[in-house]
Scaffold this motif. Structure first.
Motif, PDB file in Angstrom:
ATOM      1  N   ALA A   1      39.485  47.431   5.042  1.00  0.00           N
ATOM      2  CA  ALA A   1      39.272  45.998   4.860  1.00  0.00           C
ATOM      3  C   ALA A   1      38.707  45.365   6.121  1.00  0.00           C
ATOM      4  N   ARG A   2      39.196  45.800   7.270  1.00  0.00           N
ATOM      5  CA  ARG A   2      38.723  45.249   8.542  1.00  0.00           C
ATOM      6  C   ARG A   2      37.245  45.581   8.744  1.00  0.00           C
ATOM      7  N   GLU A   3      36.869  46.804   8.373  1.00  0.00           N
ATOM      8  CA  GLU A   3      35.468  47.210   8.508  1.00  0.00           C
ATOM      9  C   GLU A   3      34.552  46.375   7.618  1.00  0.00           C
ATOM     10  N   ARG A   4      35.045  46.014   6.426  1.00  0.00           N
ATOM     11  CA  ARG A   4      34.208  45.283   5.465  1.00  0.00           C
ATOM     12  C   ARG A   4      34.339  43.769   5.590  1.00  0.00           C
ATOM     13  N   GLY A   5      35.098  43.303   6.583  1.00  0.00           N
ATOM     14  CA  GLY A   5      35.237  41.860   6.784  1.00  0.00           C
ATOM     15  C   GLY A   5      36.107  41.189   5.741  1.00  0.00           C
TER      16      GLY A   5
ATOM     17  N   GLU B   1      34.236  46.876  -3.442  1.00  0.00           N
ATOM     18  CA  GLU B   1      33.758  46.009  -4.528  1.00  0.00           C
ATOM     19  C   GLU B   1      34.065  44.548  -4.232  1.00  0.00           C
ATOM     20  N   ALA B   2      35.278  44.291  -3.720  1.00  0.00           N
ATOM     21  CA  ALA B   2      35.659  42.913  -3.403  1.00  0.00           C
ATOM     22  C   ALA B   2      34.778  42.344  -2.300  1.00  0.00           C
ATOM     23  N   ALA B   3      34.462  43.171  -1.291  1.00  0.00           N
ATOM     24  CA  ALA B   3      33.600  42.707  -0.208  1.00  0.00           C
ATOM     25  C   ALA B   3      32.186  42.440  -0.727  1.00  0.00           C
ATOM     26  N   ALA B   4      31.701  43.320  -1.614  1.00  0.00           N
ATOM     27  CA  ALA B   4      30.355  43.126  -2.165  1.00  0.00           C
ATOM     28  C   ALA B   4      30.273  41.859  -3.001  1.00  0.00           C
TER      29      ALA B   4
ATOM     30  N   PHE C   1      33.916  44.333 -13.247  1.00  0.00           N
ATOM     31  CA  PHE C   1      34.219  43.681 -11.977  1.00  0.00           C
ATOM     32  C   PHE C   1      33.193  42.574 -11.752  1.00  0.00           C
ATOM     33  N   PRO C   2      33.617  41.392 -11.324  1.00  0.00           N
ATOM     34  CA  PRO C   2      32.650  40.294 -11.141  1.00  0.00           C
ATOM     35  C   PRO C   2      31.617  40.629 -10.078  1.00  0.00           C
ATOM     36  N   ASP C   3      30.357  40.299 -10.362  1.00  0.00           N
ATOM     37  CA  ASP C   3      29.293  40.538  -9.393  1.00  0.00           C
ATOM     38  C   ASP C   3      29.432  39.624  -8.184  1.00  0.00           C
ATOM     39  N   ARG C   4      29.819  38.372  -8.433  1.00  0.00           N
ATOM     40  CA  ARG C   4      29.982  37.410  -7.358  1.00  0.00           C
ATOM     41  C   ARG C   4      31.231  36.582  -7.623  1.00  0.00           C
TER      42      ARG C   4
END
Length: 562
Positions: free
Chosen positions: A128-132, A68-71, A43-46
């Motif tokens: 998703a809402r929690e993680r923006g 992971e997507a949010a990070a 998974f891509p880091d950024r």
């Protein structure tokens, strides 16, 4: 700004192609790229600004992917299923907290791993809402590769210096024509690929048109082919009947400039088109011709500039940091060079130059389909492509890409094509070395080989370079090997070949005899005679090594095939 915002993406595509469940960061968030999730790849880091398509992930199992997507600072996640409604509430746009109500019971996610419960999509939206993170859905029956083409095309339609301005304007033109004519409009190229479409609320779109928009390609059929024949034979707008019970009639016109057909405009005719629909459509075709010509010119200019930049990278005259930025590569992105060439006599044939240009087009087309905007260039009859991110599974995929290009090019050009993949280098500054590797691979490919990477033929490549180095320097080319070759020539002996077979066999007499197809005693006799007649010291490992290298590289002798 050179990127589309989430809101612009939704406005361009509209429902039912894409539906928004939540966007806690708002609709002005820029979307820079569209990625396909691969469970078997790191998974891509950024990936700031990326929109991730959750291939193979059920909504009720998407929590970890949302995290992971949010990070990775992605914009949002796209899952499959649901009709986009929520219990009387619209999607959160970041203007305030959610009402707490998730999607209605009509939400069902169908994915490669089976359908999710209605609650699964609601839970994913809450997470998703929690993680923006924005959460969007596409239809349950939508193929992921079609969705990727649709979204990537919409993201790429934003005005940009590379010609996106013209393609972006095509969406505006499609909307303007749809408003003037009174029906949903698409703009196609001559290959029936959909370049832009309108999204005017209330205008009906039948199922065939919807499928065409999703796949960015008009579905092929004999009936369709006949309608295109009629259309392109006409000098003005034509009315075409529905081809099935689920399809509406069409009003269409060819887009031309200077006698060349550039594409076509199609309008869904539900019986309520404007009285002057044909005149408005003809005017739209004139504007479309200008935009398509501008897009073509800008695209060719962009390709030329990118190719020239790669050419300077390959010969070491480009500034690496600037080149990487212009090529869209993040600092520290590993890359490798792939080289494609017509085989032997085909390259030197009278039409070899034309065939090489066609090979360039084929390589560029396949690379752009895989990587988007891409750098390819033709230098001295060899087509070079710069491939990003080449470690692990990415390297395996690049080899398969090279194999596919070689196969397709061979069929299209009707001449053999070969490909060599250079070593992976950690950054653009070292591209020149990877290019030299790729050239070496092409030179050492065997008669039955069409594609190879440097790591697969390194021993052959090293021997080739050693032979060139030894041959260039007098002191390296001198030695006992010349005396042995001269003695064999003058006395009819076979000492050189015997020595090479013995050394190739690891100094095993029995194996050497088998390579020579003689009795081991014959092999022993020849080696004793070589020692006695020529004074070579076969007990000295350094002398054995140098003698072996010189006989293999300078004399060209090789074991059983010597």
């Amino acid at each position: 700004m050179d990127t589309r915002t989430l809101g612009e993406l939704l406005d361009t595509l509209g429902e039912p192609a894409l539906r928004l469940l939540t966007a806690p960061a708002g609709l002005t968030t820029p979307v820079t790229e569209v990625l396909l999730y691969d469970a078997h790849a790191p998974f891509p880091d950024r990936a700031p600004g990326a929109l991730l398509l959750a291939v193979g992930v059920r909504a009720d199992a998407a929590a970890a992917l949302v995290d992971e997507a949010a990070a990775a600072r992605m914009v949002g996640l796209v899952v499959r299923g649901g009709d986009g409604s929520s219990s009387g509430q619209g999607p959160s746009s970041g203007q305030g907290p959610s009402s707490g109500q998730g999607p209605s019971s009509g939400h069902v996610l169908a994915s490669e791993q089976g359908p999710s419960s209605p609650q699964g999509l609601a839970d994913a939206a809450d997470r998703a809402r929690e993680r923006g993170l924005a959460l969007l859905t596409v239809d349950e029956d939508a193929a992921w590769h079609h969705v990727h083409l649709l979204l990537a095309g919409a993201v790429g339609a934003r005005p940009s210096p590379a010609g996106g301005a013209a393609l972006g304007d095509l969406f505006s033109l499609a909307g303007a024509v749809a408003t003037a004519v009174g029906g949903a409009t698409v703009i196609e190229d001559p290959r029936q690929r959909i370049l832009a479409h309108s999204t005017i609320p209330g205008q009906p779109v039948d199922e065939p048109r919807r499928q065409g928009i999703l796949g960015r390609q008009v579905p092929g059929s004999p009936e369709n082919t006949e309608q295109y024949r009629v259309l392109f034979a006409s000098q003005g707008p034509v009315r075409l009947p529905a081809l099935s019970a689920e399809e509406l009639p069409r009003l269409a016109v060819a887009v031309r400039a200077g006698g060349e057909t550039l594409g076509s405009l199609w309008v869904v005719d539900d019986g309520t088109l404007a009285p002057d629909a044909e005149e408005a459509l003809a005017q739209g075709a004139s504007t479309a011709a200008l935009l398509l010509l501008r897009a073509r010119a800008a695209q060719e200019l962009s390709r030329h500039m990118t190719g020239d930049l790669l050419r300077r990278l390959l010969d070491g005259t480009a500034e690496p940091a600037t080149a990487a930025e212009r090529l869209g590569l993040a600092p520290g992105t590993p890359v490798r060079v792939a080289a494609f060439a017509l085989e032997g006599a085909a390259a030197g044939a009278p039409d070899g130059e034309q065939a090489a240009l066609r090979l360039l087009d084929l390589v560029r087309l396949q690379c752009e389909a895989r990587y988007g905007r891409h750098a390819c260039v033709l230098v001295d009859g060899v087509v070079y492509a710069l491939l990003p991110g080449a470690y692990g599974r990415a390297g395996e995929r690049q080899r398969r890409l090279a194999e596919d290009i070689v196969r397709r090019a061979g069929q299209a050009l009707r001449v053999p094509v070969r490909a060599g993949l250079g070593d992976v280098v950690p950054e653009v500054a070292e591209v020149r070395g990877s290019r030299e590797d790729a050239d070496l691979v092409l030179r050492v490919l065997g008669p039955e080989e069409t594609v190879a990477a440097m790591e697969e033929v390194r021993a052959r490549a090293v021997l080739l370079r050693l032979s060139e180095l030894l041959g260039e320097r007098r002191e390296l080319a001198a030695g006992a090997w010349r005396d042995i070759m001269a003695y064999d020539a003058g006395h009819g002996t076979d000492y050189a070949r015997t020595l090479v077979c013995w050394l190739d066999a690891g100094c095993d007499m029995a194996r050497a005899a088998r390579l020579l197809a003689v009795h081991p005693n014959t092999c022993r006799y020849r080696l004793r005679q070589a020692r006695a007649q020529l004074g070579i010291d076969l007990d000295d490992p350094d002398e054995r090594l140098v003698l072996w290298l010189q006989l293999r590289t300078l004399a060209g002798l090789r074991g059983a095939n010597a």
